[in-house]
Scaffold this motif. Sequence first.
Motif, PDB file in Angstrom:
ATOM      1  N   GLU A  18     -66.296  68.100   2.817  1.00 12.23           N
ATOM      2  CA  GLU A  18     -66.496  67.148   2.019  1.00 12.23           C
ATOM      3  C   GLU A  18     -66.874  68.888   0.663  1.00 12.23           C
ATOM      4  O   GLU A  18     -67.578  69.086   0.915  1.00 12.23           O
ATOM      5  N   HIS A  20     -68.689  67.596  -1.973  1.00 11.31           N
ATOM      6  CA  HIS A  20     -69.616  67.850  -2.934  1.00 11.31           C
ATOM      7  C   HIS A  20     -70.444  68.228  -1.905  1.00 11.31           C
ATOM      8  O   HIS A  20     -70.766  68.193  -0.626  1.00 11.31           O
ATOM      9  N   ARG A  28     -67.999  54.475  -5.443  1.00 12.89           N
ATOM     10  CA  ARG A  28     -66.967  54.350  -5.240  1.00 12.89           C
ATOM     11  C   ARG A  28     -66.668  53.215  -4.436  1.00 12.89           C
ATOM     12  O   ARG A  28     -65.967  52.922  -3.711  1.00 12.89           O
ATOM     13  N   THR A  31     -68.634  47.898  -0.658  1.00 15.42           N
ATOM     14  CA  THR A  31     -68.302  46.802   0.159  1.00 15.42           C
ATOM     15  C   THR A  31     -68.826  47.295   2.010  1.00 15.42           C
ATOM     16  O   THR A  31     -67.466  48.363   1.862  1.00 15.42           O
ATOM     17  N   HIS A  33     -66.692  45.476   4.871  1.00 17.83           N
ATOM     18  CA  HIS A  33     -66.396  44.485   4.959  1.00 17.83           C
ATOM     19  C   HIS A  33     -66.802  43.767   6.666  1.00 17.83           C
ATOM     20  O   HIS A  33     -67.666  44.824   7.211  1.00 17.83           O
ATOM     21  N   GLN A  89     -71.604  53.324  -0.679  1.00 20.29           N
ATOM     22  CA  GLN A  89     -71.278  54.113   0.257  1.00 20.29           C
ATOM     23  C   GLN A  89     -71.530  55.573   0.847  1.00 20.29           C
ATOM     24  O   GLN A  89     -71.645  56.080   1.638  1.00 20.29           O
ATOM     25  N   ALA A 114     -61.295  71.654   0.415  1.00 16.44           N
ATOM     26  CA  ALA A 114     -59.749  72.303   0.517  1.00 16.44           C
ATOM     27  C   ALA A 114     -59.019  72.632  -0.841  1.00 16.44           C
ATOM     28  O   ALA A 114     -59.213  71.690  -1.497  1.00 16.44           O
ATOM     29  N   ASP A 147     -58.546  62.861   1.926  1.00 18.70           N
ATOM     30  CA  ASP A 147     -59.400  62.855  -0.108  1.00 18.70           C
ATOM     31  C   ASP A 147     -59.112  62.203  -1.376  1.00 18.70           C
ATOM     32  O   ASP A 147     -59.712  63.130  -1.986  1.00 18.70           O
ATOM     33  N   ILE A 152     -55.144  66.469  -3.095  1.00 24.49           N
ATOM     34  CA  ILE A 152     -55.011  68.132  -3.285  1.00 24.49           C
ATOM     35  C   ILE A 152     -54.513  68.433  -1.832  1.00 24.49           C
ATOM     36  O   ILE A 152     -52.993  68.751  -1.851  1.00 24.49           O
ATOM     37  N   VAL A 170     -61.057  51.213 -15.544  1.00 22.07           N
ATOM     38  CA  VAL A 170     -62.415  50.185 -15.674  1.00 22.07           C
ATOM     39  C   VAL A 170     -63.290  51.231 -16.162  1.00 22.07           C
ATOM     40  O   VAL A 170     -63.406  52.826 -15.705  1.00 22.07           O
ATOM     41  N   SER A 274     -55.872  59.132   0.701  1.00 20.30           N
ATOM     42  CA  SER A 274     -54.665  60.026   0.160  1.00 20.30           C
ATOM     43  C   SER A 274     -53.479  59.417   0.840  1.00 20.30           C
ATOM     44  O   SER A 274     -53.198  59.267  -0.057  1.00 20.30           O
ATOM     45  N   PRO A 280     -59.090  48.366  -7.221  1.00 19.96           N
ATOM     46  CA  PRO A 280     -60.270  48.258  -6.528  1.00 19.96           C
ATOM     47  C   PRO A 280     -59.823  46.101  -6.482  1.00 19.96           C
ATOM     48  O   PRO A 280     -61.298  45.754  -5.907  1.00 19.96           O
TER      49      PRO A 280
HETATM   50  C1  LIG Z   1     -63.035  51.592  -9.574  1.00 17.00           C
HETATM   51  C2  LIG Z   1     -62.834  50.796  -8.319  1.00 17.00           C
HETATM   52  C3  LIG Z   1     -64.012  50.490  -8.065  1.00 17.00           C
HETATM   53  C4  LIG Z   1     -63.564  49.825  -6.042  1.00 17.00           C
HETATM   54  N1  LIG Z   1     -64.461  49.361  -5.525  1.00 17.00           N
HETATM   55  C5  LIG Z   1     -64.009  49.261  -4.293  1.00 17.00           C
HETATM   56  C6  LIG Z   1     -65.112  47.763  -3.630  1.00 17.00           C
HETATM   57  O1  LIG Z   1     -65.956  47.911  -3.971  1.00 17.00           O
HETATM   58  N2  LIG Z   1     -65.171  48.174  -2.067  1.00 17.00           N
HETATM   59  C7  LIG Z   1     -63.607  48.961  -1.837  1.00 17.00           C
HETATM   60  O2  LIG Z   1     -63.820  48.376  -0.298  1.00 17.00           O
HETATM   61  N3  LIG Z   1     -62.698  49.726  -2.168  1.00 17.00           N
HETATM   62  C8  LIG Z   1     -63.054  49.440  -3.831  1.00 17.00           C
HETATM   63  N4  LIG Z   1     -62.656  50.616  -4.292  1.00 17.00           N
HETATM   64  C9  LIG Z   1     -61.230  51.403  -3.387  1.00 17.00           C
HETATM   65  C10 LIG Z   1     -61.101  52.121  -2.596  1.00 17.00           C
HETATM   66  O3  LIG Z   1     -62.881  53.250  -3.328  1.00 17.00           O
HETATM   67  C11 LIG Z   1     -60.464  53.804  -1.720  1.00 17.00           C
HETATM   68  O4  LIG Z   1     -59.884  52.224  -1.440  1.00 17.00           O
HETATM   69  C12 LIG Z   1     -62.152  54.337  -1.135  1.00 17.00           C
HETATM   70  O5  LIG Z   1     -62.805  54.716  -1.354  1.00 17.00           O
HETATM   71  C13 LIG Z   1     -60.872  55.037   0.200  1.00 17.00           C
HETATM   72  O6  LIG Z   1     -61.738  55.635   1.045  1.00 17.00           O
HETATM   73  P1  LIG Z   1     -61.285  57.106   0.802  1.00 17.00           P
HETATM   74  O7  LIG Z   1     -61.740  57.293   2.430  1.00 17.00           O
HETATM   75  O8  LIG Z   1     -59.685  57.716   1.560  1.00 17.00           O
HETATM   76  O9  LIG Z   1     -61.696  57.996  -0.220  1.00 17.00           O
HETATM   77  P2  LIG Z   1     -62.544  58.841  -0.937  1.00 17.00           P
HETATM   78  O10 LIG Z   1     -63.082  57.109  -0.666  1.00 17.00           O
HETATM   79  O11 LIG Z   1     -62.298  58.697  -1.804  1.00 17.00           O
HETATM   80  O12 LIG Z   1     -63.404  59.562  -0.185  1.00 17.00           O
HETATM   81  C14 LIG Z   1     -62.480  61.239  -0.562  1.00 17.00           C
HETATM   82  C15 LIG Z   1     -63.223  61.995   0.227  1.00 17.00           C
HETATM   83  O13 LIG Z   1     -63.125  64.162   0.281  1.00 17.00           O
HETATM   84  C16 LIG Z   1     -64.168  63.934  -0.843  1.00 17.00           C
HETATM   85  N5  LIG Z   1     -62.935  64.617  -1.441  1.00 17.00           N
HETATM   86  C17 LIG Z   1     -61.716  64.989  -2.494  1.00 17.00           C
HETATM   87  N6  LIG Z   1     -61.139  65.898  -2.237  1.00 17.00           N
HETATM   88  C18 LIG Z   1     -61.675  66.947  -1.754  1.00 17.00           C
HETATM   89  C19 LIG Z   1     -61.137  68.102  -1.346  1.00 17.00           C
HETATM   90  N7  LIG Z   1     -60.295  69.486  -1.982  1.00 17.00           N
HETATM   91  N8  LIG Z   1     -61.867  69.157  -0.162  1.00 17.00           N
HETATM   92  C20 LIG Z   1     -63.024  67.761   0.531  1.00 17.00           C
HETATM   93  N9  LIG Z   1     -63.367  67.170   0.395  1.00 17.00           N
HETATM   94  C21 LIG Z   1     -62.443  66.233  -0.857  1.00 17.00           C
HETATM   95  C22 LIG Z   1     -64.454  62.751  -2.060  1.00 17.00           C
HETATM   96  O14 LIG Z   1     -65.416  64.243  -2.116  1.00 17.00           O
HETATM   97  C23 LIG Z   1     -64.578  62.139  -0.862  1.00 17.00           C
HETATM   98  O15 LIG Z   1     -66.705  61.933  -0.552  1.00 17.00           O
HETATM   99  C24 LIG Z   1     -62.194  50.793  -5.475  1.00 17.00           C
HETATM  100  C25 LIG Z   1     -61.614  51.656  -6.385  1.00 17.00           C
HETATM  101  C26 LIG Z   1     -62.168  51.863  -8.040  1.00 17.00           C
HETATM  102  C27 LIG Z   1     -61.285  52.734  -7.987  1.00 17.00           C
END
Ligand SMILES: Cc1cc2nc3c(=O)[nH]c(=O)nc-3n(C[C@H](O)[C@H](O)[C@H](O)COP(=O)(O)OP(=O)(O)OC[C@H]3O[C@@H](n4cnc5c(N)ncnc54)[C@H](O)[C@@H]3O)c2cc1C
Length: 391
Positions: A18, A20, A28, A31, A33, A89, A114, A147, A152, A170, A274, A280
């Motif tokens: 991660e 951060h 993030r 929700t 579900h 989240q 990464a 990610d 990336i 948004v 990714s 959203p």
């Molecule tokens: C405005 C908005 C509102 C949304 N609201 C909702 C909602 O209410 N409910 C819902 O289900 N979905 C919502 N979504 C969609 C949702 O946020 C994503 O679909 C979901 O978070 C995807 O999960 P993920 O784990 O694939 O990626 P992410 O949640 O983006 O997690 C990726 C993680 O990887 C980390 N990371 C990134 N790059 C690197 C790197 N190079 N090296 C190490 N770590 C890295 C990031 O810091 C992050 O912690 C919303 C999207 C937007 C744009």
Amino acid sequence: MMLGYLLARSGIDVIVLEKHADFLRDFRGDTIHPSTLELMYELGLLEEFLKRPHQKTREIRGQVGDQSVALGDFTHLPTHCKFLAFMPQWDFLNFMAEQGKRYPEFHLRMQAEAIDLIEDSGTIVGVRATTRDGPLEIRSRLTVGADGRRSIVRERAGFEVIDLGAPMDVLWMRVSRHPSDPGQTLGRAAAGKIFIMVDRDEYWQCGYVIPKGAAEETRQRGIEKFRQEIASLAPFLHDRIGELRDWNDVSLLTVKVDRLKKWFRPGLLCIGDSAHAMSPVGGVGINLAIQDAVAAANILAAKLITGNISESDLESVERRREFPTRATQKLQVAVQNRVIRRILGTSNPLKLPLLLRLLRDFPVLRRLPARVIGIGFRPEHIRTPDLHPRP
Ligand SMILES: Cc1cc2nc3c(=O)[nH]c(=O)nc-3n(C[C@H](O)[C@H](O)[C@H](O)COP(=O)(O)OP(=O)(O)OC[C@H]3O[C@@H](n4cnc5c(N)ncnc54)[C@H](O)[C@@H]3O)c2cc1C
């Protein structure tokens, strides 16, 4: 995090990176579900999980003009939890990280970013990362890009991206919540405007939807005009809208909807945003990301233990998850183009669209959106073993 947890639970050594230092970020979505809660039940974690502060929503409502309409009714879902849990989240991720600590195979490296993939004769054999202690190279049998939508990993892998487009961005902000405020109405729409409000107990997490690329124009109109627009959509905020002191209190989230043409290469798989950045619309991106993780663990865990992962194993994950991704994105794009684009583009008072009139007049129909949002198109179930079950 979910895939890391599931693989470690099955005895597979996992490193989750991660970038951060913590998970505390506002953009993030919140929700959890019913399908994810069902997975928590299957993992034996539900009771513990629901002890974390959260709000339960059994019905989602939207407001068009001055009419409030119930859009989805979760109380008939075939799941243990017949509600959507609203939980920041970061609490969810912290919970999973804590649960992961039970397994010696689970390693979470915070502040490890990464930056590149390591390739050997066309196969991805690991990643290069930067950490507080300097550069880090991790060699692995399988690398998973989870990610997010600015991945990336997908970029370095050279994956082809199919961009489905989004007509909006948004503006994201928080405004304090008073106990006497009305209950949660997720979306409020009026001519040219859409406003989203998520109840986070002490404050409202608010999203003001603007046409794609219109952030600068909105800022040019000035913060006072912006405050007035928000107060016109949610009048009960008028006494505290001054909490938005200037544009530093408002962040821009650019909305993307896309998916990879191919989610894998030898030694590498992308999942979640990714592999497919979600709109959203409907708040379902987290659900899809979690479901991808469960499917990947179900298909790959045994292979990771006994031998190497072949391309066809990775292809099986893509095949399993491509249909729910495509179907969900198709719906999201339809709502973006037929509803959001029209609302943002009109200055005439809004009429309740036919679909919402039907949902208003025939409560049984509200079960359908609840199913799509709450469970999705191809729900996954835990099929991987727990090698360290609780006593
Ligand atoms: C405005 C908005 C509102 C949304 N609201 C909702 C909602 O209410 N409910 C819902 O289900 N979905 C919502 N979504 C969609 C949702 O946020 C994503 O679909 C979901 O978070 C995807 O999960 P993920 O784990 O694939 O990626 P992410 O949640 O983006 O997690 C990726 C993680 O990887 C980390 N990371 C990134 N790059 C690197 C790197 N190079 N090296 C190490 N770590 C890295 C990031 O810091 C992050 O912690 C919303 C999207 C937007 C744009």
